[in-house]
Design an enzyme around this catalytic site. Structure first.
Site, mmCIF file in Angstrom:
data_model
loop_
_atom_site.group_PDB
_atom_site.id
_atom_site.type_symbol
_atom_site.label_atom_id
_atom_site.label_comp_id
_atom_site.label_asym_id
_atom_site.label_seq_id
_atom_site.Cartn_x
_atom_site.Cartn_y
_atom_site.Cartn_z
ATOM 1 N N TYR A 144 110.530 -49.632 3.196
ATOM 2 C CA TYR A 144 110.242 -50.733 2.280
ATOM 3 C C TYR A 144 109.183 -50.021 1.254
ATOM 4 C CZ TYR A 144 111.554 -54.596 -0.284
ATOM 5 O OH TYR A 144 112.167 -55.230 -1.160
ATOM 6 N N ARG B 293 115.640 -55.215 -12.046
ATOM 7 C CA ARG B 293 114.175 -55.032 -11.943
ATOM 8 C C ARG B 293 113.348 -54.794 -11.021
ATOM 9 N NH1 ARG B 293 110.101 -58.648 -9.888
ATOM 10 N NH2 ARG B 293 110.877 -57.634 -8.319
ATOM 11 N N LYS C 170 114.945 -54.621 3.336
ATOM 12 C CA LYS C 170 114.498 -55.643 2.770
ATOM 13 C C LYS C 170 114.846 -56.557 4.383
ATOM 14 C CE LYS C 170 112.086 -59.460 0.275
ATOM 15 N NZ LYS C 170 111.225 -58.963 -0.824
ATOM 16 N N GLU D 81 116.868 -60.776 -4.809
ATOM 17 C CA GLU D 81 115.863 -59.529 -5.057
ATOM 18 C C GLU D 81 115.684 -59.457 -6.247
ATOM 19 O OE1 GLU D 81 113.621 -59.370 -2.833
ATOM 20 O OE2 GLU D 81 111.954 -58.112 -3.662
ATOM 21 N N ASP D 82 114.523 -59.135 -6.888
ATOM 22 C CA ASP D 82 114.201 -57.599 -7.515
ATOM 23 C C ASP D 82 114.984 -58.228 -9.095
ATOM 24 O OD1 ASP D 82 111.902 -57.342 -6.938
ATOM 25 O OD2 ASP D 82 112.710 -54.547 -6.527
ATOM 26 N N ASP E 173 112.451 -64.036 -3.209
ATOM 27 C CA ASP E 173 111.283 -63.884 -2.081
ATOM 28 C C ASP E 173 110.080 -63.335 -3.713
ATOM 29 O OD1 ASP E 173 109.492 -63.391 -0.476
ATOM 30 O OD2 ASP E 173 110.173 -61.509 -1.157
ATOM 31 N N ASP E 174 110.495 -63.056 -4.820
ATOM 32 C CA ASP E 174 109.913 -62.156 -6.134
ATOM 33 C C ASP E 174 108.951 -63.279 -6.644
ATOM 34 O OD1 ASP E 174 110.669 -59.392 -5.533
ATOM 35 O OD2 ASP E 174 112.132 -60.616 -7.013
ATOM 36 N N ASN F 57 100.111 -54.652 -9.156
ATOM 37 C CA ASN F 57 100.696 -53.005 -8.103
ATOM 38 C C ASN F 57 101.222 -52.327 -9.536
ATOM 39 O OD1 ASN F 57 100.904 -54.452 -5.653
ATOM 40 N ND2 ASN F 57 102.184 -55.743 -6.403
HETATM 41 P P1 NAD Z 1 104.653 -60.137 -16.713
HETATM 42 O O1 NAD Z 1 104.585 -59.371 -17.135
HETATM 43 O O2 NAD Z 1 104.962 -61.368 -15.994
HETATM 44 O O3 NAD Z 1 102.934 -60.833 -16.914
HETATM 45 C C1 NAD Z 1 101.933 -60.099 -17.451
HETATM 46 C C2 NAD Z 1 101.110 -60.836 -17.468
HETATM 47 O O4 NAD Z 1 99.802 -60.814 -18.328
HETATM 48 C C3 NAD Z 1 101.761 -61.719 -19.291
HETATM 49 O O5 NAD Z 1 101.115 -63.031 -19.271
HETATM 50 C C4 NAD Z 1 100.250 -61.306 -19.875
HETATM 51 O O6 NAD Z 1 100.265 -62.041 -21.425
HETATM 52 C C5 NAD Z 1 99.523 -61.003 -19.506
HETATM 53 N N1 NAD Z 1 98.042 -59.912 -19.764
HETATM 54 C C6 NAD Z 1 98.853 -58.488 -19.965
HETATM 55 N N2 NAD Z 1 97.704 -57.896 -20.822
HETATM 56 C C7 NAD Z 1 96.941 -58.380 -20.699
HETATM 57 C C8 NAD Z 1 95.460 -58.122 -21.070
HETATM 58 N N3 NAD Z 1 94.746 -57.462 -21.123
HETATM 59 N N4 NAD Z 1 94.582 -59.364 -20.749
HETATM 60 C C9 NAD Z 1 95.141 -60.626 -19.838
HETATM 61 N N5 NAD Z 1 95.891 -60.915 -20.080
HETATM 62 C C10 NAD Z 1 96.971 -59.915 -20.197
HETATM 63 O O7 NAD Z 1 103.614 -59.574 -15.118
HETATM 64 P P2 NAD Z 1 104.688 -60.813 -13.727
HETATM 65 O O8 NAD Z 1 105.825 -59.936 -12.980
HETATM 66 O O9 NAD Z 1 104.073 -61.773 -13.940
HETATM 67 O O10 NAD Z 1 103.536 -59.371 -12.851
HETATM 68 C C11 NAD Z 1 102.867 -59.394 -12.422
HETATM 69 C C12 NAD Z 1 102.090 -58.310 -11.684
HETATM 70 O O11 NAD Z 1 101.195 -59.152 -10.632
HETATM 71 C C13 NAD Z 1 102.106 -57.233 -11.341
HETATM 72 O O12 NAD Z 1 101.482 -55.635 -11.418
HETATM 73 C C14 NAD Z 1 102.629 -57.246 -9.797
HETATM 74 O O13 NAD Z 1 102.930 -56.090 -9.946
HETATM 75 C C15 NAD Z 1 101.471 -58.012 -9.619
HETATM 76 N N6 NAD Z 1 102.213 -58.648 -8.195
HETATM 77 C C16 NAD Z 1 101.894 -58.967 -7.231
HETATM 78 C C17 NAD Z 1 101.867 -59.673 -6.028
HETATM 79 C C18 NAD Z 1 102.078 -59.380 -4.610
HETATM 80 O O14 NAD Z 1 100.273 -59.076 -4.743
HETATM 81 N N7 NAD Z 1 102.238 -60.567 -3.577
HETATM 82 C C19 NAD Z 1 103.607 -60.184 -6.513
HETATM 83 C C20 NAD Z 1 104.126 -60.640 -7.594
HETATM 84 C C21 NAD Z 1 103.404 -59.542 -8.549
#
Ligand code: NAD
Length: 542
Positions: free
Chosen positions: A96, A149, A167, A238-239, A261-262, A401
């Site tokens: 994965y 995505r 998965k 998923e995705d 799951d996302d 990430n």
């Molecule tokens: P998204 O694009 O929907 O949201 C990003 C957000 O960040 C937006 O609200 C944007 O306005 C904000 N942003 C961007 N630049 C910024 C800045 N300079 N200052 C403040 N805010 C800013 O993305 P998402 O789907 O919500 O995912 C966000 C991140 O979370 C990804 O990197 C994803 O990999 C990570 N994530 C991690 C986990 C986990 O670890 N389990 C789970 C889900 C998502």
């Protein structure tokens, strides 16, 4: 692919579900007409596992290891899972994330054998017929993507199929969902990835993504076909791109057994991290305050589940949401802002605008900050120091990430807080030493949640997957973190123990399902024993 028809001779060696390869005993070889088809000395399963370990050790490139394991899965399913389950922490990243990302990108160049279902939108009106070609009559778990995505890699079209395949391997390897009830599916609705459209080896439909009513009618036909063919089946989305993921979940979550799951697994694993952190910092969840850097789907998903969990502790839900403040690219989300989307509005605070994150920390005094901004380094020294000033043990979760996007490193969080941070990240960080103390950073990996959720749903034949089931799962993950782990800063169970951890989580979720009238089978006296008995074990049948 396996079928229920017993096979003999050469066909038996070509059936991955029945094949034992060199492990067929002499008696079995005589009985099934296998004499002469295999080297004469039988191996044990342990020897076969050792042989695969050696083969893998001789490969330098992770994608090659992925392919070796993928070929093994197509050849001998028991051995494949025996290998995965022999060392899950090592093999999860190979079948994965992160390796599966490269496998999806190169899907059209490395495609080998059929696995799962490929449902093109050109077959609309005939989905039930196509799905009827799947050889297993009792499918209980589908992971489905439309490839738009894929991880952080964008639109990979049909190549997204690597994700449902990988998965589902984890559903089995990490929580024992039997592989014969699992079905990976890609819905091919075209791709907007020009590189793929221009690639002569691309295997999917060469057309732009279908949108709007035609897309949603295709999804509806798919959901209906699943209900008709496999009435006990859970669909895990998923995705999908957010624009589709959110409405699809909203449309079906109260009608069929389904989850995303996302959105939901991610929120639950973050909540698990918070529950475990509270065992270090003390206090009730409902008394905490969190500040999110980012206001997108991850932030609002986690903030909503946190709010619901706070509400379970007696807080009014609107009040709970105000304890989970969002700060996006335009600053703190406050009620006077005119750019907020419907799903962000409930979290807006009735206060003056703030445009500097450190300033927001100083004003709101959150117990924890959660980074889901996709922008690296925004948890800088000022931010961490401000958190350490208002908290004895500040909770610092940079969840973006991959590692290159993390809002801070583990080392930075520990150093700038004089070793006081309670830390977890989205991507893994190695152990660090700060001022002579060794810290083991935890990774908020959804794998603590989704396989266990699958196992609970499978064992109970649940009719629905509810938000509260994710809260129960989060609690069950957190309660398994040992005091010794907390002492080292590790707030998730070790990945090497994932099967035991998942079976515990599955038991707790199953108990909830039984207690809330969501099961289609009667409650057994001992739910834990039921889960353990139903869990797949990678051993050859006699
Ligand atoms: P998204 O694009 O929907 O949201 C990003 C957000 O960040 C937006 O609200 C944007 O306005 C904000 N942003 C961007 N630049 C910024 C800045 N300079 N200052 C403040 N805010 C800013 O993305 P998402 O789907 O919500 O995912 C966000 C991140 O979370 C990804 O990197 C994803 O990999 C990570 N994530 C991690 C986990 C986990 O670890 N389990 C789970 C889900 C998502």
């Amino acid at each position: 692919m396996a079928s229920d028809t017993p096979r003999t001779g050469y066909a038996l060696l070509r059936d991955p579900r029945s094949n034992k390869g060199s492990a067929f005993t002499e008696e079995e070889r005589r009985r099934h007409g296998l004499e002469g088809l295999l080297p004469p000395t039988p191996s044990s399963l342990e020897h076969q596992v050792a042989r695969i370990h050696t083969e893998l050790a001789n490969l330098d490139v992770d994608l090659q290891k992925y392919l070796l394991l993928s070929d093994l899965q197509a050849r001998n399913e028991t051995l494949f899972y025996a290998v995965l389950m022999s060392d899950p922490a090592t093999f999860m990243p190979l079948v994965y994330t992160p390796t599966v990302g490269e496998a999806c990108q190169k899907f059209n160049h490395i495609f080998r054998a059929a696995r799962g279902l490929y449902l093109p939108i050109t077959a609309k009106g005939r989905l039930k017929e196509l799905m009827g070609h799947w050889p297993q009559p009792d499918v209980r778990f589908i992971v489905v993507t439309d490839g738009e995505r894929i991880l952080g890699l964008g639109d990979l079209g049909l190549g997204g199929m690597g994700i449902p395949i990988g998965k589902l391997s984890l559903y089995t390897a990490c929580a024992g969902v039997p592989p014969e009830v699992c079905l990976p599916i890609v819905l091919d609705v075209g791709t907007n990835n020009q590189d793929l459209l221009d690639d002569p080896l691309y295997l999917g439909l060469r057309e732009e993504r279908v949108r709007g009513d035609d897309y949603h009618a295709f999804i509806a036909e798919f959901v209906e076909a699943v209900q008709l063919l496999y009435p006990k089946c859970c669909i895990q989305w998923e995705d999908f791109a957010n624009v589709n993921a959110v409405p699809i979940l909203a449309a079906y979550r109260d009608k069929v057994c389904t989850y995303n799951d996302d959105i939901q697994g991610t929120a639950a694993v973050a909540l698990a991290g918070i529950y475990a952190s509270l065992r270090i910092t003390g206090g009730k969840l409902a008394d905490q305050r969190f500040l999110f850097l980012g206001g997108g789907s991850a932030a609002t998903g986690i903030a909503e589940l946190l709010s619901q969990a706070m509400a379970l502790e007696g807080l009014d839900i609107a009040e709970a949401r105000k304890r989970n403040a969002l700060f996006d690219i335009n600053g703190l989300m406050v009620t006077s802002r005119t750019d907020l989307a419907e799903f962000q509005r409930p979290f807006a605070l009735d206060c003056d605008p703030i445009h500097d994150f450190t300033e927001a920390v100083k004003v709101l005094k959150p117990n924890g900050i959660i980074g889901v901004s996709t922008v690296p380094k925004l948890f800088n020294q000022h931010v961490i120091e401000a958190m350490a000033e208002v908290n004895e043990r500040p909770i610092i979760f940079p969840y973006s990430n991959p590692t290159s996007r993390s809002e801070c490193t583990a080392e930075e969080a520990y150093r700038w807080s004089q070793g006081r941070a309670v830390f977890a990240s989205g991507s893994p960080f190695p152990p660090v030493e700060v001022d002579g103390k060794r810290f083991v950073p935890g990774q908020g990996n959804n794998v603590y949640i989704f396989p266990a959720m699958g196992m609970a749903v499978y064992a109970t034949e649940a009719t629905r997957v509810t938000e509260e089931m994710f809260i129960v799962a989060a609690r069950a993950v957190a309660e398994q973190v040992g005091e010794d782990s907390l002492e080292k800063g590790l707030i998730y169970p070790p990945q090497s123990q994932i099967l035991a951890a998942s079976l515990h989580v599955a038991t707790k979720v199953a108990e909830y399902i039984y207690d809330h009238g969501l099961a289609r089978v009667p409650r057994p006296d001992d739910v834990k024993a039921q889960i353990e008995a139903k869990a797949y074990k990678p051993v050859y049948p006699e």
